[in-house]
Every structure is written in C-alpha cells, then in structure tokens.
Scaffold this active site. Structure first.
Site, mmCIF file in Angstrom:
data_model
loop_
_atom_site.group_PDB
_atom_site.id
_atom_site.type_symbol
_atom_site.label_atom_id
_atom_site.label_comp_id
_atom_site.label_asym_id
_atom_site.label_seq_id
_atom_site.Cartn_x
_atom_site.Cartn_y
_atom_site.Cartn_z
ATOM 1 N N LYS A 100 -6.744 2.179 -3.813
ATOM 2 C CA LYS A 100 -6.413 1.563 -2.361
ATOM 3 C C LYS A 100 -6.462 2.746 -1.423
ATOM 4 C CE LYS A 100 -5.657 -1.400 0.823
ATOM 5 N NZ LYS A 100 -4.281 -2.195 0.945
ATOM 6 N N LYS B 71 -0.629 5.362 8.676
ATOM 7 C CA LYS B 71 0.088 5.362 7.736
ATOM 8 C C LYS B 71 -0.579 5.635 6.233
ATOM 9 C CE LYS B 71 1.651 2.089 5.180
ATOM 10 N NZ LYS B 71 1.324 1.582 4.298
ATOM 11 N N THR C 83 0.739 -1.301 -0.003
ATOM 12 C CA THR C 83 0.105 -0.073 0.100
ATOM 13 C C THR C 83 0.895 1.274 0.032
ATOM 14 O OG1 THR C 83 -1.878 -1.207 1.117
ATOM 15 C CG2 THR C 83 -1.924 1.320 1.261
#
Length: 314
Positions: free
Chosen positions: A170, A239, A95
C-alpha cells in the site's frame, strides 16, 4: 458472525454497511456516534469504547486515519487488545507504515489472537459497491479463514506475504499515486505557462503513454474546480507520503522524488487545501505560479496566500 468495526469514515462506513448487508451482526465504535446512526438504524449495536466492543465480537476491523489512531484504539486506556480474548482476529484495514503493522501483529500475538494487515485501494464509490482491493499481510491460513468477510467488501484480495507486507504494498501504491499526481499537475502548469490551452494538454497527455490511467478520472475535477473530498483528501495522501518516507528511512532506501512531493502537499495543506481532493495540488501550483487555473479567469489567490507561498520559497 459478530463483527466489531472501528472507524466509520468515508471508506469504513461503507465497508461496514456491506458486511451488514451480508447478514453479519455489527458492534460499532467511532469517534463520533453520528456516523454510526445509519447502521444502528439497520440493527447494529453501539459500544461506548473499543474496550467495550471487544468482548461482544469474534473479529474486529479497524479502518482509521493514521497509526496513532490505530494504536490508541488498540492499546490506549480504552483499547480493545486486552479485551478481545484468544482465538479471535483483528483485521486492520488502515493505511499504516509496515513497521507499525508488524508491531501490531506482535502485540496481537502476545494477547493470543490473530492479526491481518489488510489496507485497501479504491474510491468511495468502489467501497459502496464492494469493489475494493485488499492488500493482505499475515498468515495465509488466517486470510483463508476470513476471506469471506473481505469478499463482502472487495472483489480483489491479494496475499502479499507475512506481517507488514500488505502495508508495504500500500505504501508503494500511494507513493506512486502522490508523486504521479504532483508531476501531472506540474506538467499542466508548465504547459499553460508556455501558452498551451488546457484542452490540448488534457487530450494529448491523457491520451498518450506518459499518463497513468487514474489521471483521466481527475480531468473533470480540475476543469470544473471541484475539489470536494469525495474520495481522497489531500492531507491523507500527504500523510501516506510521509509514512512512505519514514519506511524508506527505516529500510535505507533513497526517496528524493517522494520527499519533494510530500513537502509540496504540505505547503498546499498550509495554504488551506488539506481537506480538498488531492487533485487540488494542480490548483495550488497554478495559482502560486501566476498561471490562471484552467479557464483563464483572473487569479483569485489572496495576497496573504501569495505572500505565504513566497515566504516558503525564500
């Protein structure tokens, strides 16, 4: 096919195992060799560095925690990019932010091989059962060539467009995940502060139209105070919210709710909750707003944590 796999964490280890189960030969690298041992016992080979791994394989998968780790594996002193060779493929399932994914696509093309950004959605259990969703950005012809490998690990493969588009989708998915969880946690704490029992809150809210379906999966964790990071540690969601905020800045988009949620999760990390499941944001909010989490036991938050929270909000 000979496949290199770099990154054997909660998701990556299970993804690599599914490739192995389908008869593919694996060459592995991970920051710690211990996580590779079960796969090595089944016939996989170990490489001492990404650079040593690259010449042995036809395609490399990376499944790493953040862009810096991906860049180090690819372009660091022992990175694989200069050693992979032409007419091969790199598939990054990490990611990362879209601009970073596009940058890696350019770097790969300069070295003469293909690149797909293919981040995944799914839990540890879905990874184990090969039921992940892949959000793929890159050339459609490359996707079709390597689709059989993705099908070893997932049951839904979506081509989103050119380089960076898989990472873009995403980002949207995890932005919704993080802000929805934070809003739900705040709603629970608000309801309890008004004297509502948590069972009523769960039954009404989770049974109504206001709650996202995934929240029902967090009920047992919250009620049982089980925040072990079986699926998604809180620090990695924070994050991802940060990467979403960076991406929004680059695109000129305003993200007021996302930025507020990002900082809330950061405060929870500073309170020692980073390695817990991200649903622990409820417990963090409840304890720091004098609402006894779920079972109305006495507030067990230390005076140090309370003082720290107060200091953050002055």
């Amino acid at each position: 096919m000979k496949i290199g796999f770099i990154g054997l964490g909660i998701m990556g280890g299970r993804m690599a195992a599914n490739l192995q189960k389908h008869g593919h030969s694996l060459v592995l690298f991970n920051r710690t060799r211990e996580k590779a041992e079960p796969l090595i016992a089944e016939g996989a080979k170990w490489a001492d560095s990404p650079a040593a791994l690259a010449p042995q394989v036809e395609v490399i998968f990376t499944m790493l925690a953040h862009p810096d780790a991906v860049e180090q594996a690819a372009l660091g002193p022992d990175g694989f990019l200069p050693h992979l060779g032409s007419d091969k493929m790199w598939i990054d399932c990490s990611t990362v932010n879209p601009s970073f994914s596009r940058k890696m696509a350019v770097e790969a093309k300069a070295c003469g091989f293909g690149f797909l950004g293919a981040p995944v959605t799914g839990s540890k259990g879905q990874a184990e059962l090969a039921k992940l969703t892949f959000w793929v950005g890159g050339e459609k012809s490359d996707l079709e060539k390597f689709r059989p490998l993705l099908e070893c690990m997932g049951n839904r493969i979506i081509h989103c467009g050119g380089p960076g588009t898989g990472a873009s989708l995403k980002m949207v998915m995890n932005q919704l995940l993080g802000t929805t969880m934070a809003a739900f946690a705040e709603g629970l704490v608000f309801g309890e502060s008004l004297g509502l029992e948590h069972k009523i809150l769960f039954e009404v809210v989770l049974g109504g139209r206001a709650a996202a379906p995934f929240l029902a999966l967090k009920r047992d964790r919250i009620e049982n105070r089980n925040y072990e990071p079986a699926d998604f540690p809180l620090r990695w969601l924070q994050k991802d919210l940060h990467l979403a905020a960076v991406s929004a800045y680059e695109a000129g988009a305003a993200m007021p709710l996302t930025n507020a949620a990002k900082e809330l999760y950061r405060l929870a990390i500073r309170d020692g909750r980073g390695n817990e499941d991200f649903s622990a944001i409820y417990d963090y909010l409840a304890r720091n707003q004098d609402v006894h989490p779920m079972d109305n036991e006495p507030d067990q938050l230390s005076s140090h944590s309370k003082n720290a929270f107060t200091a953050h909000h002055i």
